[in-house]
Design an enzyme around this catalytic site. Structure first.
Site, PDB file in Angstrom:
ATOM      1  N   GLU A  11       0.817  -1.218   0.000  1.00  0.00           N
ATOM      2  CA  GLU A  11       0.000   0.000   0.000  1.00  0.00           C
ATOM      3  C   GLU A  11       0.852   1.271   0.000  1.00  0.00           C
ATOM      4  O   GLU A  11       0.616   2.184   0.782  1.00  0.00           O
ATOM      5  CB  GLU A  11      -0.949   0.012   1.210  1.00  0.00           C
ATOM      6  N   GLU A  53     -12.438  -2.316  12.177  1.00  0.00           N
ATOM      7  CA  GLU A  53     -12.458  -1.649  10.872  1.00  0.00           C
ATOM      8  C   GLU A  53     -13.546  -2.211   9.957  1.00  0.00           C
ATOM      9  O   GLU A  53     -14.252  -1.474   9.291  1.00  0.00           O
ATOM     10  CB  GLU A  53     -11.076  -1.812  10.217  1.00  0.00           C
ATOM     11  N   ASP A  78      -8.104  -9.575   4.586  1.00  0.00           N
ATOM     12  CA  ASP A  78      -7.885  -8.390   5.415  1.00  0.00           C
ATOM     13  C   ASP A  78      -8.898  -8.240   6.542  1.00  0.00           C
ATOM     14  O   ASP A  78      -9.793  -7.403   6.440  1.00  0.00           O
ATOM     15  CB  ASP A  78      -7.919  -7.142   4.524  1.00  0.00           C
TER      16      ASP A  78
HETATM   17  C1  BDP Z   1      -5.980  -2.427   6.006  1.00  0.00           C
HETATM   18  C2  BDP Z   1      -6.341  -1.065   6.472  1.00  0.00           C
HETATM   19  C3  BDP Z   1      -5.209  -0.075   6.336  1.00  0.00           C
HETATM   20  C4  BDP Z   1      -3.956  -0.667   6.954  1.00  0.00           C
HETATM   21  C5  BDP Z   1      -3.658  -2.015   6.326  1.00  0.00           C
HETATM   22  C6  BDP Z   1      -2.479  -2.715   6.977  1.00  0.00           C
HETATM   23  O1  BDP Z   1      -7.447  -0.609   5.726  1.00  0.00           O
HETATM   24  O2  BDP Z   1      -5.592   1.115   6.967  1.00  0.00           O
HETATM   25  O3  BDP Z   1      -2.881   0.186   6.788  1.00  0.00           O
HETATM   26  O4  BDP Z   1      -4.764  -2.855   6.494  1.00  0.00           O
HETATM   27  O5  BDP Z   1      -2.732  -3.608   7.765  1.00  0.00           O
HETATM   28  O6  BDP Z   1      -6.946  -3.270   6.541  1.00  0.00           O
HETATM   29  O7  BDP Z   1      -1.344  -2.394   6.705  1.00  0.00           O
END
Ligand code: BDP
Length: 733
Positions: free
Chosen positions: A318, A420, A392
């Site tokens: 990401e 989340e 996730d």
């Molecule tokens: C996702 C989240 C994000 C996190 C990412 C992570 O949406 O905000 O940064 O995981 O775990 O679920 O790195």
């Protein structure tokens, strides 16, 4: 709510005697209102005479041996607890004589006539609580190998007392089965919290290091009380500034507060820090100048914080920088950082949550593809931190296939305590049940009976390092977690990190008793709801193996129609694949992505066939026609509608049960929870309506008779926008 009985416990005279009696009963139960700040450490006054007499006897002469900051913390907790529960001012002595009613001392400091032979072995953090008969008198002993063990034992004793357990003949011997029991805070330096739903970050960086908020101490107490022994205080989407001397000073102040409670501090390391902090023009892990930069950085940190735990790293995911930016791999990156902290006894937790640049591959396989080939190549002070499922933190996922597939690498579990994808801090969901479902899943490798829990506890690979992390749901809200029941998830995470086989009923029962009241009427009524609450969001959000259908970015509410994002694997349509022919992600070997083969052959075989795939994961592994028949003989379409409705109805039921418990809970917390349950009920219906209307466009079938027909049309649900939903990452606006 304006009910006088909640304002005072004085008798109120009314003409009707029955009513008066009822009010009197209520008033005694509602001595005062509470705001949730005290968590499960409320230590409310024990009114049961027999129990109180017993505890008072044990508290009459106390000896706490030793002298250290940890022992001081222990004594202060003991004083507070006994004082509040028994309304006494306990006298604590450190002098050694034989006549104490309660002795808290390490094994080497026990008096000669204290006999612990026959008790199970404990490890360095473990403890024993037992009674002994000395000259006809019962004596209570809390013992351990270390001061930290004594602190854990004392917290446990106080918890038993809060639950009003009979201590006569008590025998407890308990040791943690996992070494690293950590919270991960996704807290930014500007005090926003990524995926945080309980206010701002509790770390007040601007006022640190001088200003020590009482919250830091209470945070440490709460964590120590459930055995958490480490905290990563910064977001995985890291800011290099935390590594500068200005911030390390502040981190040191936190470490000093946490140390007596057995809690080590860890930081997230931004991989490009050597460049961003202006020192080098590369962060290539094989460049000697980069390696030296990290060595010096580690020395700087350890100079200030000698017991600093180490680094947590999110790399090449990401948008986060990582070794792949320099043509290197995860092993190169992790081992370089590991070498820097190794001389100081530090560790590196390298996350497996990666996004492959190849967007065509099945997202569920990406981490396995990238990491499994590196098994056995990581340095000995590296753990690979793996999320519980391959996508996730969804309401339900199969366990992550990396568990079992890397026998030569210590794998650390990452759970998400913050909700989340589970309704933020508005929905009541008992996550320990989700956690244990994963921990107890059988991996079939290396052995037939191996479970995920066995792998992370190191019993299968004999690894020295073992760990479990939970992404914290803690913020500056007065009750810490936004929803009072969010506290149960923090509590339960700690208990399962200590022992992945801890009974869920026990976790739920202990927490309910300590947080509200040990009254069996209350506990027995709400305990089944609490346990069941884990399944509710699965049903009203993503039943039968559906996943990742939350609205984009903030993940608040339904968004099954989300289709246009910069990566296809960020959209909902990528995951549910609904079309006229059916719904679900085909991950089978012959017609699908083949992700079933990331699992052991026994599981791959089960998952390859819809008939042997557990129904709760059906659409995770298969794309099936709307008319496909499930075990109950009804179509997939009907079952979807029925499941969504079931989720809604169960929340409605939980709400009614809560209402019936009004006499047992103080007004403030009762009302707060009631309001949240009402929101959850409303949102469960929203999820059901939005998803079923959307899927109906493809199935073209009528809703099953069990389902309440939506009162709005699909365009209404699609039009809802929430630009200021909490917890969103600022850069993703
Ligand atoms: C996702 C989240 C994000 C996190 C990412 C992570 O949406 O905000 O940064 O995981 O775990 O679920 O790195």
């Amino acid at each position: 709510m304006n009910n006088p009985v909640h304002k005072s416990n004085k008798a109120i005279f009314r003409p009707f005697q029955g009513l008066l009696l009822f009010l009197l009963l209520l008033s005694s139960l509602h001595a005062y209102s509470e705001n949730g700040y005290d968590l499960w450490l409320r230590y409310s006054l024990i009114e049961n005479e027999a129990i109180r007499t017993q505890y008072t006897q044990f508290s009459s002469k106390i000896r706490v041996a030793g002298n250290s900051p940890t022992i001081n913390a222990l004594k202060s907790e003991l004083m507070t607890g006994l004082n509040k529960m028994l309304d006494i001012t306990p006298q604590i002595s450190s002098v050694s004589t034989e006549s104490y009613a309660l002795i808290i001392a390490t094994i080497s400091n026990l008096p000669d006539n204290a006999d612990i032979t026959g008790m199970p072995e404990i490890n360095d953090e473990g403890y024993i609580i037992m009674t002994q008969n000395v000259n006809g008198n019962e004596r209570l002993i809390v013992t351990a190998r270390t001061d930290i063990g004594l602190l854990y034992g004392t917290f446990n004793l106080l918890q038993l007392m809060q639950q009003q357990r009979d201590l006569q003949n008590i025998e407890v011997a308990s040791s943690p089965r996992i070494n690293l029991r950590l919270l991960n805070h996704w807290d930014n330096l500007d005090r926003t919290v990524e995926r945080g739903y309980a206010g701002a970050s509790i770390w007040n960086w601007q006022k640190l290091p001088e200003y020590i908020d009482q919250r830091y101490i209470d945070y440490a107490r709460a964590n120590a009380s459930i055995g958490i022994n480490g905290t990563v205080v910064t977001n995985v989407n890291a800011n290099a500034l935390i590594l500068t001397p200005q911030y390390v000073d502040k981190v040191k102040a936190l470490a000093d507060v946490f140390r007596p409670y057995g809690i080590k501090v860890y930081l997230t390391a931004r991989f490009s820090a050597p460049v961003e902090l202006g020192d080098l023009d590369t962060a290539d892990p094989l460049d000697p100048a980069v390696q030296e930069w990290w060595n010096v950085k580690a020395n700087e940190i350890y100079n200030q914080i000698p017991d600093f735990g180490g680094f947590l790293v999110k790399a090449n995911s990401e948008g986060q920088p990582g070794p792949q930016n320099y043509g290197r791999n995860h092993v190169d990156g992790a081992n370089m950082l590991a070498a820097a902290v190794k001389p100081h006894g530090g560790i590196v937790m390298w996350r497996a949550f990666v996004y492959s640049p190849d967007e065509g591959a099945d997202r569920a396989s990406q981490a396995s593809k990238e990491f499994v080939p590196y098994d056995g190549q990581f340095a000995e002070n590296v753990l690979v931190q793996v999320k519980n499922g391959p996508i996730d933190f969804q309401p339900r996922e199969p366990f992550h296939p990396m568990f079992g597939a890397m026998p030569k690498t210590p794998l650390m579990m990452e759970f998400q305590i913050t909700q989340e994808y589970l309704g933020f801090s508005t929905h009541l969901v008992f996550l320990p049940k989700l956690f244990q479902e994963v921990l107890h899943s059988r991996t079939y490798q290396p052995n037939r009976n191996t479970r995920v829990a066995d792998i992370i506890a190191g019993t299968e690979g004999n690894q020295a390092l073992t760990g479990m992390a939970g992404v914290a749901n803690i913020g500056s809200d007065i009750n810490w977690t936004g929803h009072i029941f969010g506290q149960a998830n923090w509590f339960g995470f700690g208990k399962l990190a200590w022992d992945p086989d801890y009974s869920l009923e026990q976790i739920a029962e202990e927490w309910l008793k300590m947080t509200f009241t040990p009254d069996p009427e209350f506990v027995n009524s709400f305990l089944p709801e609490l346990l069941e609450s884990r399944e509710m969001p699965v049903s009203y959000m993503t039943p039968l193996g559906l996943h990742h259908m939350m609205d984009a970015g903030h993940h608040y509410g339904p968004g099954p129609w989300i289709s246009n994002m910069s990566r296809p694997d960020w959209t909902s349509v990528y995951y549910h694949k609904a079309d006229k022919s059916g719904i679900g992600f085909d991950r089978t070997t012959t017609t699908g992505s083949g992700a079933v083969n990331d699992y052991a052959p026994e599981l791959a075989k089960l998952f390859n066939d819809p008939a042997t795939t557990p129904e709760e994961l059906l659409l995770w592994f298969h794309h099936l026609p709307w008319t496909y028949k499930l075990k109950n003989g009804r179509t997939l379409w009907d079952n979807l509608g029925m499941k969504y409705q079931e989720g809604v109805d169960e929340v409605g039921q939980m709400l009614e049960t809560w209402k019936s418990l009004r006499p047992y809970v103080d007004e403030e917390r009762y009302e707060e929870i009631l309001m949240h349950l009402n929101i959850q009920f409303k949102e469960a219906k929203w999820w059901k309506n939005a998803c079923m209307l959307y899927f109906q466009e493809f199935s073209e079938m009528p809703f099953p008779p069990e389902m309440t027909v939506p009162d709005k049309d699909l365009s209404y649900y699609k039009s809802l926008k929430f630009p200021y939903a909490p917890g969103i990452r600022p850069s993703w606006d």
